[in-house]
Design a protein around this motif. Structure first.
Motif, PDB file in Angstrom:
ATOM      1  N   ILE A 113       0.860  -1.174   0.000  1.00 27.53           N
ATOM      2  CA  ILE A 113       0.000   0.000   0.000  1.00 27.53           C
ATOM      3  C   ILE A 113       0.900   1.228   0.000  1.00 27.53           C
ATOM      4  O   ILE A 113       2.053   1.160   0.445  1.00 27.53           O
ATOM      5  CB  ILE A 113      -0.961   0.037   1.211  1.00 27.53           C
ATOM      6  N   PRO A 114       0.423   2.363  -0.499  1.00 28.92           N
ATOM      7  CA  PRO A 114       1.247   3.574  -0.502  1.00 28.92           C
ATOM      8  C   PRO A 114       1.762   3.915   0.900  1.00 28.92           C
ATOM      9  O   PRO A 114       1.008   3.898   1.870  1.00 28.92           O
ATOM     10  CB  PRO A 114       0.276   4.639  -1.020  1.00 28.92           C
ATOM     11  N   PHE A 115       3.062   4.181   0.965  1.00 29.52           N
ATOM     12  CA  PHE A 115       3.732   4.505   2.220  1.00 29.52           C
ATOM     13  C   PHE A 115       3.540   3.400   3.265  1.00 29.52           C
ATOM     14  O   PHE A 115       3.335   3.648   4.443  1.00 29.52           O
ATOM     15  CB  PHE A 115       3.236   5.861   2.756  1.00 29.52           C
ATOM     16  N   ASN A 231      13.253   9.147 -18.406  1.00 34.74           N
ATOM     17  CA  ASN A 231      13.255   9.717 -17.059  1.00 34.74           C
ATOM     18  C   ASN A 231      12.871   8.647 -16.041  1.00 34.74           C
ATOM     19  O   ASN A 231      11.732   8.183 -16.010  1.00 34.74           O
ATOM     20  CB  ASN A 231      12.282  10.887 -16.990  1.00 34.74           C
ATOM     21  N   TYR A 232      13.839   8.272 -15.200  1.00 38.77           N
ATOM     22  CA  TYR A 232      13.666   7.172 -14.257  1.00 38.77           C
ATOM     23  C   TYR A 232      13.632   7.744 -12.839  1.00 38.77           C
ATOM     24  O   TYR A 232      14.636   8.254 -12.340  1.00 38.77           O
ATOM     25  CB  TYR A 232      14.834   6.196 -14.399  1.00 38.77           C
ATOM     26  N   TYR A 233      12.468   7.660 -12.212  1.00 39.52           N
ATOM     27  CA  TYR A 233      12.274   8.299 -10.918  1.00 39.52           C
ATOM     28  C   TYR A 233      12.287   7.306  -9.753  1.00 39.52           C
ATOM     29  O   TYR A 233      12.026   6.123  -9.924  1.00 39.52           O
ATOM     30  CB  TYR A 233      10.958   9.088 -10.912  1.00 39.52           C
ATOM     31  N   TYR A 234      12.593   7.849  -8.597  1.00 38.69           N
ATOM     32  CA  TYR A 234      12.583   7.082  -7.346  1.00 38.69           C
ATOM     33  C   TYR A 234      12.212   8.019  -6.207  1.00 38.69           C
ATOM     34  O   TYR A 234      12.363   9.233  -6.337  1.00 38.69           O
ATOM     35  CB  TYR A 234      13.943   6.420  -7.095  1.00 38.69           C
ATOM     36  N   PRO A 235      11.691   7.507  -5.089  1.00 43.10           N
ATOM     37  CA  PRO A 235      11.276   6.115  -4.858  1.00 43.10           C
ATOM     38  C   PRO A 235       9.812   5.913  -5.223  1.00 43.10           C
ATOM     39  O   PRO A 235       9.077   6.882  -5.417  1.00 43.10           O
ATOM     40  CB  PRO A 235      11.464   5.973  -3.351  1.00 43.10           C
ATOM     41  N   ALA A 236       9.407   4.664  -5.287  1.00 45.31           N
ATOM     42  CA  ALA A 236       7.989   4.350  -5.494  1.00 45.31           C
ATOM     43  C   ALA A 236       7.304   4.468  -4.140  1.00 45.31           C
ATOM     44  O   ALA A 236       7.294   3.521  -3.363  1.00 45.31           O
ATOM     45  CB  ALA A 236       7.817   2.948  -6.057  1.00 45.31           C
ATOM     46  N   TRP A 237       6.746   5.642  -3.862  1.00 42.26           N
ATOM     47  CA  TRP A 237       6.095   5.843  -2.561  1.00 42.26           C
ATOM     48  C   TRP A 237       4.943   4.858  -2.345  1.00 42.26           C
ATOM     49  O   TRP A 237       4.517   4.613  -1.228  1.00 42.26           O
ATOM     50  CB  TRP A 237       5.596   7.282  -2.420  1.00 42.26           C
ATOM     51  N   TRP A 238       4.464   4.300  -3.448  1.00 41.32           N
ATOM     52  CA  TRP A 238       3.349   3.351  -3.358  1.00 41.32           C
ATOM     53  C   TRP A 238       3.812   1.932  -3.052  1.00 41.32           C
ATOM     54  O   TRP A 238       2.999   1.067  -2.776  1.00 41.32           O
ATOM     55  CB  TRP A 238       2.527   3.368  -4.645  1.00 41.32           C
ATOM     56  N   GLU A 239       5.126   1.686  -3.112  1.00 40.37           N
ATOM     57  CA  GLU A 239       5.622   0.331  -2.866  1.00 40.37           C
ATOM     58  C   GLU A 239       6.969   0.367  -2.158  1.00 40.37           C
ATOM     59  O   GLU A 239       8.006   0.163  -2.768  1.00 40.37           O
ATOM     60  CB  GLU A 239       5.697  -0.456  -4.179  1.00 40.37           C
ATOM     61  N   GLY A 240       6.921   0.645  -0.849  1.00 43.36           N
ATOM     62  CA  GLY A 240       8.134   0.560  -0.045  1.00 43.36           C
ATOM     63  C   GLY A 240       8.636  -0.869   0.007  1.00 43.36           C
ATOM     64  O   GLY A 240       9.794  -1.135   0.344  1.00 43.36           O
ATOM     65  N   SER A 241       7.788  -1.781  -0.326  1.00 46.12           N
ATOM     66  CA  SER A 241       8.109  -3.183  -0.611  1.00 46.12           C
ATOM     67  C   SER A 241       6.848  -3.774  -1.219  1.00 46.12           C
ATOM     68  O   SER A 241       5.748  -3.241  -1.028  1.00 46.12           O
ATOM     69  CB  SER A 241       8.499  -3.963   0.654  1.00 46.12           C
ATOM     70  N   THR A 242       7.020  -4.850  -1.966  1.00 41.49           N
ATOM     71  CA  THR A 242       5.856  -5.535  -2.523  1.00 41.49           C
ATOM     72  C   THR A 242       5.978  -7.019  -2.218  1.00 41.49           C
ATOM     73  O   THR A 242       6.907  -7.684  -2.662  1.00 41.49           O
ATOM     74  CB  THR A 242       5.753  -5.330  -4.044  1.00 41.49           C
ATOM     75  N   GLN A 243       5.039  -7.505  -1.423  1.00 41.51           N
ATOM     76  CA  GLN A 243       5.050  -8.923  -1.079  1.00 41.51           C
ATOM     77  C   GLN A 243       4.175  -9.701  -2.061  1.00 41.51           C
ATOM     78  O   GLN A 243       3.040  -9.330  -2.327  1.00 41.51           O
ATOM     79  CB  GLN A 243       4.513  -9.124   0.339  1.00 41.51           C
ATOM     80  N   PHE A 244       4.735 -10.767  -2.600  1.00 43.49           N
ATOM     81  CA  PHE A 244       3.997 -11.648  -3.494  1.00 43.49           C
ATOM     82  C   PHE A 244       3.503 -12.845  -2.694  1.00 43.49           C
ATOM     83  O   PHE A 244       4.059 -13.185  -1.651  1.00 43.49           O
ATOM     84  CB  PHE A 244       4.887 -12.079  -4.652  1.00 43.49           C
ATOM     85  N   SER A 245       2.455 -13.466  -3.172  1.00 42.35           N
ATOM     86  CA  SER A 245       1.835 -14.536  -2.390  1.00 42.35           C
ATOM     87  C   SER A 245       1.588 -15.794  -3.202  1.00 42.35           C
ATOM     88  O   SER A 245       1.271 -15.726  -4.395  1.00 42.35           O
ATOM     89  CB  SER A 245       0.499 -14.069  -1.809  1.00 42.35           C
ATOM     90  N   LEU A 246       1.742 -16.899  -2.514  1.00 46.02           N
ATOM     91  CA  LEU A 246       1.242 -18.174  -3.018  1.00 46.02           C
ATOM     92  C   LEU A 246      -0.176 -18.284  -2.495  1.00 46.02           C
ATOM     93  O   LEU A 246      -0.398 -18.307  -1.282  1.00 46.02           O
ATOM     94  CB  LEU A 246       2.088 -19.333  -2.503  1.00 46.02           C
ATOM     95  N   MET A 247      -1.134 -18.324  -3.401  1.00 44.81           N
ATOM     96  CA  MET A 247      -2.526 -18.524  -3.023  1.00 44.81           C
ATOM     97  C   MET A 247      -2.911 -19.954  -3.366  1.00 44.81           C
ATOM     98  O   MET A 247      -2.684 -20.402  -4.488  1.00 44.81           O
ATOM     99  CB  MET A 247      -3.435 -17.551  -3.773  1.00 44.81           C
ATOM    100  N   VAL A 248      -3.478 -20.636  -2.394  1.00 43.43           N
ATOM    101  CA  VAL A 248      -3.832 -22.045  -2.583  1.00 43.43           C
ATOM    102  C   VAL A 248      -5.331 -22.231  -2.373  1.00 43.43           C
ATOM    103  O   VAL A 248      -5.906 -21.701  -1.411  1.00 43.43           O
ATOM    104  CB  VAL A 248      -3.059 -22.945  -1.601  1.00 43.43           C
ATOM    105  N   ASN A 249      -5.949 -22.955  -3.269  1.00 44.12           N
ATOM    106  CA  ASN A 249      -7.352 -23.318  -3.113  1.00 44.12           C
ATOM    107  C   ASN A 249      -7.496 -24.093  -1.808  1.00 44.12           C
ATOM    108  O   ASN A 249      -6.799 -25.088  -1.581  1.00 44.12           O
ATOM    109  CB  ASN A 249      -7.779 -24.184  -4.310  1.00 44.12           C
ATOM    110  N   SER A 250      -8.377 -23.623  -0.917  1.00 43.02           N
ATOM    111  CA  SER A 250      -8.473 -24.214   0.420  1.00 43.02           C
ATOM    112  C   SER A 250      -8.873 -25.685   0.379  1.00 43.02           C
ATOM    113  O   SER A 250      -8.413 -26.497   1.192  1.00 43.02           O
ATOM    114  CB  SER A 250      -9.459 -23.419   1.279  1.00 43.02           C
ATOM    115  N   LYS A 251      -9.713 -26.050  -0.580  1.00 43.22           N
ATOM    116  CA  LYS A 251     -10.118 -27.461  -0.705  1.00 43.22           C
ATOM    117  C   LYS A 251      -8.907 -28.331  -1.050  1.00 43.22           C
ATOM    118  O   LYS A 251      -8.716 -29.413  -0.471  1.00 43.22           O
ATOM    119  CB  LYS A 251     -11.187 -27.609  -1.777  1.00 43.22           C
TER     120      LYS A 251
END
Length: 360
Positions: A113-115, A231-251
């Motif tokens: 989320i941002p910041f 033009n390459y800007y920094y920082p991404a204030w919207w992504e101080g980090s981005t966590q990726f997820s393994l999503m598993v069907n609960s069944k």
């Protein structure tokens, strides 16, 4: 975590659960899952994380439990993995949860989320705070069980056709931006576009968007974004980090033996560490190459950062008043983040600032 260590730990889990048998898994015979990634094969950082997960599962079970990994679009579209999981079309997916903020903004709290939190804070909240518990309760509404599986670290602010000298320059600008950060930049006058990784280059080249962000130097170089915007800007204030997820069907997950469940958990954790390590190791060299090929590295103006921060607080207040899921999870998230930055600002932050100024 080394592969040998992973296999050793997974094997111990199997022996303990079984009682005495030396085999890692014997309670459940041959099983095959399909994993749909939201990323193209060209992004070896992210797609490679899913491949590493699958490899670990196979090795830990002696080939009895295999996971086939499919790039975005092969089984389902990049942004279609949650629907596919709910419909039992696939068993698992590797994705950026904030892609699905349109279903519920709470998805973004499992991603960025941002910041928001940095990578270490996010991992601490998930594993040692209430993050995983609260998000598991949320995901249960979608018949999904989530596991952290990778983090990008702090991201870059993206590629722009023209220079950004003040917040006024964002007015009317079409920006490819991930997740629900679009809610924030809309308040700054920009027009967000949610485009999958594999389509970003074409959109920027054809002028469908005026600017585009992805992740950081290594992946941006792979996508060739510097060839169509300098033009390459920094920082991404919207992504101080981005966590990726393994999503598993609960069944599918609940049908696993305890041994297989343990292996899935450990394989996801192993991939979680490897993805962040991959970014930290590869981004420095990639940034040097981008600059050597003409990228103009620039910091976003302070008035842009300040306006975005103010807008993000407005968005969160609005969500607190209308989304009960968000309010419950964000309350804990924000408390954890506030405490974490009080500590990291003293120790980590001051040390990093000093070392970054030195000539090593």
């Amino acid at each position: 975590m080394e592969r040998r260590s992973f296999l050793k730990n997974a094997g111990i889990a199997g022996v303990l659960a079984a009682g005495s048998a030396p085999a890692i898994v014997h309670a459940q015979q041959n099983l095959r899952w399909r994993l749909a990634s939201s990323f193209p094969k060209s992004l070896d950082t992210l797609f490679g994380g899913a491949e590493g997960f699958a490899k670990n599962v196979t090795e830990a079970t002696g080939g009895k439990f295999t996971v086939s990994v499919h790039a975005a679009g092969e089984l389902v579209p990049a942004f279609g993995v949650v629907d596919a999981l709910q419909q039992d079309t696939i068993e698992c997916a590797h994705t950026a949860p904030y892609y699905f903020f349109g279903k519920d903004e709470t998805f973004a709290l499992d991603c960025a989320i941002p910041f928001g939190m940095n990578a270490r804070q996010m991992t601490a909240w998930m594993y040692e705070g209430n993050g995983l518990k609260l998000l598991r309760e949320f995901y249960a509404q979608f018949n999904i069980i989530n596991f952290p599986m990778g983090n990008s670290g702090a991201q870059m602010g993206g590629w722009y056709r023209k220079e950004i000298k003040s917040v006024a320059d964002l007015n009317g600008m079409k920006i490819r931006i991930g997740g629900f950060a679009g809610r924030v930049i809309t308040k700054l006058g920009a027009v967000p576009q949610n485009i999958p990784a594999g389509e970003i280059y074409q959109a920027l080249e054809k002028g469908t968007v005026d600017a585009a962000e992805w992740i950081g130097p290594y992946d941006d170089l792979k996508l060739g974004l510097h060839k169509v915007a300098k033009n390459y800007y920094y920082p991404a204030w919207w992504e101080g980090s981005t966590q990726f997820s393994l999503m598993v069907n609960s069944k599918a997950y609940n049908a696993l033996s305890n041994e297989y469940k343990a292996i899935v958990r450990q394989a996801a954790s192993d991939a979680h560490v490897e993805v962040l390590a991959r970014y930290d190791a590869r981004n420095p060299t990639a940034l040097k190459q981008l600059i050597g090929e003409g990228a103009k590295l620039q910091r976003l103006p302070k008035d842009v950062m300040d306006a975005a921060f103010k807008a993000s607080r407005e968005v969160y207040a609005e969500l607190n008043s209308k989304n009960a899921n968000w309010k419950k999870v964000y309350a804990d998230y924000s408390r954890f983040q506030a405490d974490a930055y009080q500590w990291q600002g003293i120790a980590e932050g001051s040390f990093d600032q000093y070392m970054a100024a030195q000539k090593l």
